[in-house]
Design a protein around this motif. Sequence first.
Motif, PDB file in Angstrom:
ATOM      1  N   LEU A 253     -21.824   6.415 -11.253  1.00 60.63           N
ATOM      2  CA  LEU A 253     -21.174   5.122 -11.040  1.00 60.63           C
ATOM      3  C   LEU A 253     -22.171   4.196 -10.352  1.00 60.63           C
ATOM      4  CD1 LEU A 253     -18.395   3.684 -11.224  1.00 60.63           C
ATOM      5  CD2 LEU A 253     -17.948   4.491  -8.898  1.00 60.63           C
ATOM      6  N   LYS A 254     -22.408   3.047 -10.969  1.00 59.12           N
ATOM      7  CA  LYS A 254     -23.380   2.106 -10.407  1.00 59.12           C
ATOM      8  C   LYS A 254     -22.654   0.983  -9.668  1.00 59.12           C
ATOM      9  CE  LYS A 254     -27.635  -0.293 -11.630  1.00 59.12           C
ATOM     10  NZ  LYS A 254     -28.587  -0.572 -12.702  1.00 59.12           N
ATOM     11  N   LEU A 255     -23.092   0.719  -8.453  1.00 55.45           N
ATOM     12  CA  LEU A 255     -22.489  -0.330  -7.620  1.00 55.45           C
ATOM     13  C   LEU A 255     -23.488  -1.471  -7.462  1.00 55.45           C
ATOM     14  CD1 LEU A 255     -20.733   2.124  -7.001  1.00 55.45           C
ATOM     15  CD2 LEU A 255     -20.912   1.593  -4.580  1.00 55.45           C
ATOM     16  N   LYS A 303     -12.996  13.852 -11.278  1.00 58.89           N
ATOM     17  CA  LYS A 303     -11.640  13.654 -10.730  1.00 58.89           C
ATOM     18  C   LYS A 303     -11.581  12.536  -9.677  1.00 58.89           C
ATOM     19  CE  LYS A 303     -11.882  17.248  -7.092  1.00 58.89           C
ATOM     20  NZ  LYS A 303     -12.522  16.390  -6.134  1.00 58.89           N
ATOM     21  N   ASP A 304     -12.717  12.182  -9.079  1.00 60.44           N
ATOM     22  CA  ASP A 304     -12.726  11.136  -8.048  1.00 60.44           C
ATOM     23  C   ASP A 304     -12.898   9.731  -8.617  1.00 60.44           C
ATOM     24  OD1 ASP A 304     -12.408  12.879  -5.908  1.00 60.44           O
ATOM     25  OD2 ASP A 304     -14.586  13.252  -5.778  1.00 60.44           O
ATOM     26  N   LEU A 305     -13.250   9.656  -9.890  1.00 59.14           N
ATOM     27  CA  LEU A 305     -13.681   8.385 -10.470  1.00 59.14           C
ATOM     28  C   LEU A 305     -12.609   7.289 -10.351  1.00 59.14           C
ATOM     29  CD1 LEU A 305     -15.862   6.815 -11.987  1.00 59.14           C
ATOM     30  CD2 LEU A 305     -14.801   7.528 -14.112  1.00 59.14           C
ATOM     31  N   GLU A 306     -11.394   7.657 -10.765  1.00 57.82           N
ATOM     32  CA  GLU A 306     -10.336   6.642 -10.798  1.00 57.82           C
ATOM     33  C   GLU A 306     -10.080   6.050  -9.420  1.00 57.82           C
ATOM     34  OE1 GLU A 306      -5.766   6.485 -12.263  1.00 57.82           O
ATOM     35  OE2 GLU A 306      -7.073   7.950 -13.274  1.00 57.82           O
ATOM     36  N   LYS A 307      -9.996   6.948  -8.427  1.00 62.07           N
ATOM     37  CA  LYS A 307      -9.737   6.486  -7.057  1.00 62.07           C
ATOM     38  C   LYS A 307     -10.911   5.657  -6.534  1.00 62.07           C
ATOM     39  CE  LYS A 307      -8.408  10.536  -5.381  1.00 62.07           C
ATOM     40  NZ  LYS A 307      -8.310  11.529  -4.330  1.00 62.07           N
ATOM     41  N   ALA A 308     -12.109   6.096  -6.871  1.00 58.57           N
ATOM     42  CA  ALA A 308     -13.299   5.372  -6.410  1.00 58.57           C
ATOM     43  C   ALA A 308     -13.311   3.957  -6.971  1.00 58.57           C
ATOM     44  CB  ALA A 308     -14.564   6.112  -6.827  1.00 58.57           C
TER      45      ALA A 308
END
Length: 323
Positions: A253-255, A303-308
């Motif tokens: 995931l790029k911020l 599994k953390d992607l959506e929340k992140a």
Amino acid sequence: MIQIKNVKKTFNKTEVLKGVNIDIEKGEIFGIIGQSGAGKSTLLRCINGLESYDEGAIVVDDVTVDIKNKKVLRNLQKRMGMIFQGFNLLERLDVYQNVALPMKFWGIPTNTPEAKEKILNLIKLVGLEEKVHSKPKELSGGQKQRVAIARALALDPDFLLCDEATSALDPEITKGILALLQKINREMGITIIIVTHQMEVVKQICQKVAFLSGGKVLAIGKPEQLFVWPKEQEMREFLREESDKLPSTGVNLKLFFFGEGNQRPIVTEMARELQTNFNICWAKLEDFREDVYGSLVLNMDEKDLEKACAFLDSKNVTWEVIK
Ligand SMILES: Nc1ncnc2c1ncn2[C@@H]1O[C@H](COP(=O)(O)OP(=O)(O)OP(=O)(O)O)[C@@H](O)[C@H]1O
Ligand SMILES: [Mg+2]
């Protein structure tokens, strides 16, 4: 102020410009960047009428340039100062005479007090008052380019066209030349078009940039938009972006952080809130003119992607999943 409309150009049956569209505003410092052979120099030569084109039009101040009319082209070239990588100074002439050359060429008297003052002022502007009577062989590369800049300004152009003007210079000298170009842009209101393959040049002074590839504009916009967040694969490759070095498991995931966003402890806050860990696998901070732009890539569990993402949205942080 300069509108390039669907310009096409063929050399020996090879199409080197394939319908280029670019608008350059008055007072802008505009960059044209791209790999060797992309057509950058050809495009620049079309803009100042040194090269003809097969299709399309170039409109300068609302007037379409008639490329068949020699007088029109000559007048256009008078309005466009040009500098090159190789400086193109005449070795047998000194600094003063080199700067005076365009006036001579146009039959403008150079021995009047006004002309002398003008030439000396230009030499002063580029910081070479100590070298007025030096020959090019007595000058460093940076100094030679300064002479070339003064010469390009001798006919009071509205535009300054630079083709790889800093490519032969070391980074420190390049900075000085770029600062000089910025000064000319600000104080004299001259629109500057810079053709370069050097990213640093574009990042330091261009307000807008077009990325040329294979004779086409692949992307156009502010340097920070194009470089921090390149959407096109080819652009990423040109910039040698992070994508080939990232982990192949989990999600990347790029911020993106702009301006004051750089100051916030987003990543640690997110780890705490989501009660999970991330791997920071890539990051960079870059200067664009006066601003700093940052980007970083987190590798995390699927599994953390959506929340992140929801967390980042709530904090107004721009993000992108890297495929
Ligand atoms: N006068 C010419 N005759 C034939 N082909 C040409 C001519 N000038 C340029 N070309 C070709 O047109 C293409 C674009 O050249 P151009 O010089 O515009 O590229 P460039 O983007 O400026 O590259 P570089 O970064 O190496 O300066 C190249 O394939 C080049 O070989
Ligand atoms: Mg070139």
